[in-house]
Scaffold this motif. Structure first.
Motif, PDB file in Angstrom:
ATOM      1  N   HIS A 109       0.855  -1.191   0.000  1.00  0.00           N
ATOM      2  CA  HIS A 109       0.000   0.000   0.000  1.00  0.00           C
ATOM      3  C   HIS A 109       0.895   1.246   0.000  1.00  0.00           C
ATOM      4  CE1 HIS A 109      -3.783   2.123   0.543  1.00  0.00           C
ATOM      5  NE2 HIS A 109      -3.194   2.873   1.459  1.00  0.00           N
ATOM      6  N   ALA A 110       0.544   2.223  -0.827  1.00  0.00           N
ATOM      7  CA  ALA A 110       1.399   3.400  -1.021  1.00  0.00           C
ATOM      8  C   ALA A 110       1.136   4.493   0.009  1.00  0.00           C
ATOM      9  CB  ALA A 110       1.229   3.946  -2.433  1.00  0.00           C
ATOM     10  N   SER A 111       1.275   4.126   1.286  1.00  0.00           N
ATOM     11  CA  SER A 111       1.217   5.113   2.362  1.00  0.00           C
ATOM     12  C   SER A 111       1.876   4.514   3.592  1.00  0.00           C
ATOM     13  CB  SER A 111      -0.230   5.507   2.697  1.00  0.00           C
ATOM     14  OG  SER A 111      -0.835   4.546   3.548  1.00  0.00           O
ATOM     15  N   LEU A 112       2.038   5.344   4.616  1.00  0.00           N
ATOM     16  CA  LEU A 112       2.528   4.865   5.907  1.00  0.00           C
ATOM     17  C   LEU A 112       1.304   4.527   6.750  1.00  0.00           C
ATOM     18  CD1 LEU A 112       5.349   7.524   6.507  1.00  0.00           C
ATOM     19  CD2 LEU A 112       5.640   5.163   5.714  1.00  0.00           C
ATOM     20  N   LEU A 113       0.835   3.293   6.627  1.00  0.00           N
ATOM     21  CA  LEU A 113      -0.349   2.881   7.381  1.00  0.00           C
ATOM     22  C   LEU A 113      -0.110   3.045   8.884  1.00  0.00           C
ATOM     23  CD1 LEU A 113      -1.302  -0.325   5.361  1.00  0.00           C
ATOM     24  CD2 LEU A 113      -2.520   1.859   5.371  1.00  0.00           C
ATOM     25  N   PRO A 114      -1.160   3.445   9.640  1.00  0.00           N
ATOM     26  CA  PRO A 114      -2.586   3.424   9.310  1.00  0.00           C
ATOM     27  C   PRO A 114      -3.120   4.650   8.556  1.00  0.00           C
ATOM     28  CG  PRO A 114      -2.307   4.081  11.583  1.00  0.00           C
ATOM     29  CD  PRO A 114      -0.935   3.756  11.072  1.00  0.00           C
ATOM     30  N   ASP A 115      -2.295   5.653   8.313  1.00  0.00           N
ATOM     31  CA  ASP A 115      -2.787   6.811   7.558  1.00  0.00           C
ATOM     32  C   ASP A 115      -2.972   6.470   6.082  1.00  0.00           C
ATOM     33  OD1 ASP A 115      -3.147   8.699   9.550  1.00  0.00           O
ATOM     34  OD2 ASP A 115      -1.065   9.395   9.447  1.00  0.00           O
ATOM     35  N   TYR A 116      -3.980   7.111   5.508  1.00  0.00           N
ATOM     36  CA  TYR A 116      -4.283   7.016   4.073  1.00  0.00           C
ATOM     37  C   TYR A 116      -4.631   5.603   3.611  1.00  0.00           C
ATOM     38  CZ  TYR A 116      -2.734  11.799   4.193  1.00  0.00           C
ATOM     39  OH  TYR A 116      -2.616  13.127   4.514  1.00  0.00           O
ATOM     40  N   ARG A 117      -5.472   4.951   4.422  1.00  0.00           N
ATOM     41  CA  ARG A 117      -6.116   3.733   3.935  1.00  0.00           C
ATOM     42  C   ARG A 117      -7.090   4.130   2.830  1.00  0.00           C
ATOM     43  NH1 ARG A 117      -7.471   2.069  10.060  1.00  0.00           N
ATOM     44  NH2 ARG A 117      -5.577   0.878  10.562  1.00  0.00           N
ATOM     45  N   GLY A 118      -7.223   3.284   1.819  1.00  0.00           N
ATOM     46  CA  GLY A 118      -8.184   3.586   0.760  1.00  0.00           C
ATOM     47  C   GLY A 118      -7.552   3.605  -0.611  1.00  0.00           C
ATOM     48  N   ALA A 119      -8.342   4.076  -1.578  1.00  0.00           N
ATOM     49  CA  ALA A 119      -8.005   3.925  -2.998  1.00  0.00           C
ATOM     50  C   ALA A 119      -7.020   4.955  -3.534  1.00  0.00           C
ATOM     51  CB  ALA A 119      -9.291   3.976  -3.830  1.00  0.00           C
ATOM     52  N   ALA A 120      -6.880   6.105  -2.865  1.00  0.00           N
ATOM     53  CA  ALA A 120      -6.080   7.190  -3.454  1.00  0.00           C
ATOM     54  C   ALA A 120      -5.065   7.770  -2.459  1.00  0.00           C
ATOM     55  CB  ALA A 120      -7.018   8.295  -3.953  1.00  0.00           C
ATOM     56  N   PRO A 121      -4.192   6.927  -1.886  1.00  0.00           N
ATOM     57  CA  PRO A 121      -3.269   7.432  -0.862  1.00  0.00           C
ATOM     58  C   PRO A 121      -2.245   8.428  -1.379  1.00  0.00           C
ATOM     59  CG  PRO A 121      -2.686   5.189  -1.501  1.00  0.00           C
ATOM     60  CD  PRO A 121      -4.005   5.482  -2.132  1.00  0.00           C
ATOM     61  N   ILE A 122      -1.801   8.260  -2.622  1.00  0.00           N
ATOM     62  CA  ILE A 122      -0.781   9.167  -3.169  1.00  0.00           C
ATOM     63  C   ILE A 122      -1.381  10.545  -3.389  1.00  0.00           C
ATOM     64  CG2 ILE A 122       0.801   9.565  -5.096  1.00  0.00           C
ATOM     65  CD1 ILE A 122       0.922   6.487  -5.431  1.00  0.00           C
TER      66      ILE A 122
END
Length: 315
Positions: A109-122
């Motif tokens: 996943h293209a984010s630092l989870l748990p932030d920006y879960r979902g379809a458009a993290p970038i």
């Protein structure tokens, strides 16, 4: 190090780069699952996914199930006896599928989870003016983007970077992180850990057309970040009145200035030398744009296309 047998699930270019990195690693890709071919465009030409194109070119077995719970498809997956499934930019997977391999199923996943879960993290990392983001590999569970973290890596976001530029850098970094994760699983050297509990994690919901309209009654920096975060796709837009016509205007790139001018937000000043749109605290100056029905162009070419600027206003 043990060579793992992998089934890869993915569709777009972002996923293809990861598939290529795995295929060029010591691990073995025994199957590739991607979206069904689609007919689209005026001539209803058949389009295949970037992942399928790579798999076919490299003689990797390709599967394109309509339904992931199809018994025949599940049996095919089981018979490949993969050690691990790798998922990148694919659809939600049923439990019966992601629990199949002995080592589990992990996602990039293209984010630092748990932030920006979902379809458009970038997109949302840029829209929100973040100074850093990253990529995370994590085990899939029944909740979207909430499984245990395997590896994470950070990347800085530069001030003028748009979502497309960041996408390309994360794509390269993410491909390396996927292989690093596979190596760690093969060597049993990764300690999975639950995602941190955050009361209000930042979301990255799917972006629809109505979400891409620019709201000019905001600070110049917020407007600028929004346009960067939507560029080049799906692209932020505004609406102009040109004579008797109303046309949408996509804005790909620009800069902003903080100003004491008191013009109302959402009004413009336009002549053959300049195109200014006023914000809450200054002006935004488009540099690359695309008028409805025209090709993408520089603001200079855009202004050269008009004779009577008094016929142009914000809708």
């Amino acid at each position: 190090m043990k060579s793992l047998k992998i089934i890869f699930f993915g569709t777009p270019e972002f996923a293809k780069t990861c598939l290529q990195a795995i295929h060029e690693s010591p691990h073995q890709v025994v199957g590739v699952v991607t979206v069904a071919d689609k007919a689209s465009g005026r001539g209803q030409k058949i389009h295949t996914s970037a992942v399928k194109d790579y798999a076919v070119a490299n003689n990797l077995p390709v599967f394109q199930p309509e339904k992931l719970k199809n018994p025949e498809f599940l049996e095919e997956m089981k018979n490949l006896k993969a050690d691990v499934f790798v998922v990148v930019a694919f659809r939600m997977m049923p439990k019966i599928l992601f629990e199949m391999p002995d080592l589990g199923t992990f996602n990039l996943h293209a984010s630092l989870l748990p932030d920006y879960r979902g379809a458009a993290p970038i997109n949302y990392a840029v829209i929100n003016g973040e100074k850093k983001t990253g990529a995370t590999t994590f085990f899939i569970n029944e909740k979207i983007d909430e499984g245990n973290i395997l590896l994470q890596e950070e990347i800085e976001i530069s001030a003028e970077e748009n979502a497309g530029m960041l996408h390309d850098r994360l794509m390269e970094m993410g491909a390396k992180l996927v292989v690093k994760t596979l190596n760690g699983l093969a060597e049993n050297s990764i300690q999975e850990k639950p995602q941190p509990q955050v009361e209000h994690p930042k979301n990255a919901f799917k972006i629809f057309k109505e979400d891409t309209k620019i709201i000019w009654d905001q600070s110049s920096e917020v407007v600028h970040n929004f346009i960067r975060g939507m560029s080049p796709y799906p692209c932020a837009f505004t609406v102009l009145n040109i004579g008797d016509e109303t046309k949408s205007l996509k804005i790909y790139k620009g800069k902003f200035e903080i100003s004491e001018d008191k013009n109302p937000a959402g009004t413009l000043e336009i002549d053959k030398h300049q195109f200014k749109i006023f914000t809450r605290d200054g002006v935004y100056l488009p540099e690359e744009l695309q008028l409805e029905g025209k090709k993408r162009m520089s603001v200079k070419d855009f202004l050269n296309g008009f004779q009577q600027f008094d016929h142009i206003s914000m809708a």
